[in-house]
Design an enzyme around this catalytic site. Structure first.
Site, PDB file in Angstrom:
ATOM      1  N   LYS A   1       0.827  -1.206   0.000  1.00 38.25           N
ATOM      2  CA  LYS A   1       0.000   0.000   0.000  1.00 38.25           C
ATOM      3  C   LYS A   1       0.862   1.257   0.000  1.00 38.25           C
ATOM      4  CE  LYS A   1      -3.424   2.800   0.209  1.00 38.25           C
ATOM      5  NZ  LYS A   1      -4.390   2.922   1.294  1.00 38.25           N
TER       6      LYS A   1
ATOM      7  N   LYS B   1       0.519  11.547   5.131  1.00 43.72           N
ATOM      8  CA  LYS B   1       0.866  10.508   6.110  1.00 43.72           C
ATOM      9  C   LYS B   1       1.460   9.294   5.419  1.00 43.72           C
ATOM     10  CE  LYS B   1      -2.187   7.715   7.101  1.00 43.72           C
ATOM     11  NZ  LYS B   1      -2.672   6.387   6.604  1.00 43.72           N
TER      12      LYS B   1
END
Length: 286
Positions: free
Chosen positions: A171, A239
């Protein structure tokens, strides 16, 4: 059919949980802001007071929260998932976290007798609504097989990637590439328009060649219309970029482009665009 729990009803989680309810699963939900459970309850879901209470009554509990801190918070403590999970029950964390956080959650769940799978997703609001996410699963393979019917409702693809950490790493790689593409795209759009080119003409040329892709089409329209309605919050992309750069540091892998992209998204956050869509990085480039 397994009893399903779902924790976290934000932009992504709400759409994913709704799809499970509409597909006929027996779903129990929890969210920190309980009002976000109302629509799910109207559609037939149950609601529980804590993550622990969800895990106590469900065969598999899914979670979709904002960041590593939130993922740890709903797992740990007297009202966390680990406190409620029983022998053999499953916990599937679909949040985007780093591999270290995923391992910490896995250890807490397995120590309590449960099984753990990380399953972060590639996709934003529309794919979540349409059930066309790409789900990146790693961990307990028996839980993967048990969760597969739910994955098939939430996504169009759910490869099993192996040991804990591989889903998280995949991811981060995917989102690092996405963030880099979007940043250079917005710089190119800004350069072209300042040189006198028509913005739509730039998009048309890109769409006709080897660089054609849905992201440029969708995000390009947002840039031209100056409308950054949130599909993927910019703060979450920053993030993910931060975590990807940290993974590169840990593996001694240079990531100069990712580091520069991270700085661009940090600048956009500082400028006040944190809660807007990731396309709002264009505002610092134009």
């Amino acid at each position: 059919m397994s009893r399903i729990g779902f924790l976290g009803l934000g932009i992504m989680g709400k759409a994913m949980a709704l799809n499970l309810v509409k597909a006929g699963f027996d779903v129990t939900v929890w969210n920190r802001d309980s009002h976000k459970c109302d629509e799910l309850v109207e559609q037939g879901a149950r609601v529980a007071a804590t993550p622990k209470a969800v895990a106590q009554v469900c065969d598999i509990t899914f979670a979709m929260v904002a960041d590593p801190q939130a993922a740890l918070a709903i797992c740990q403590g007297e009202n966390g998932v680990a406190a409620g999970i029983a022998e053999g029950r499953g916990y599937v964390d679909m949040s985007t976290v780093d591999d270290t956080t995923s391992l910490e959650i896995a250890n807490a769940i397995t120590h309590a007798g449960g099984r753990f799978l990380e399953a972060p997703v590639s996709g934003t609001k529309k794919p979540a609504e349409d059930g066309t996410l790409v789900i990146l699963a790693a961990g307990d393979e028996s839980l993967y097989q048990q969760a597969k019917p739910a994955f098939d409702v939430m996504g169009k693809m759910a490869p099993y990637l192996g040991a804990i950490g591989q889903g998280a790493n995949m991811k981060l790689v995917v989102n690092m590439i996405m963030g880099g593409m979007l940043n250079i795209f917005s710089e190119g759009m800004a350069l072209g328009q300042k040189s006198g080119l028509d913005g739509q003409a730039i998009l048309d040329v890109l769409a006709a060649g080897a660089m054609a892709n849905p992201m440029f089409t969708i995000k390009g329209k947002m840039c031209l219309e100056d409308n950054y309605a949130t599909s993927f919050p910019l703060k979450h992309m920053q993030k993910d970029l931060r975590l990807a750069v940290a993974l590169g540091d840990k593996l001694d892998q240079p990531l100069p482009t990712a580091a520069a992209t991270n700085e661009a998204f940090k600048q956009a956050k500082k400028a006040g665009y944190a809660d807007e869509d990731i396309a709002a990085v264009h505002k610092i480039n134009r």
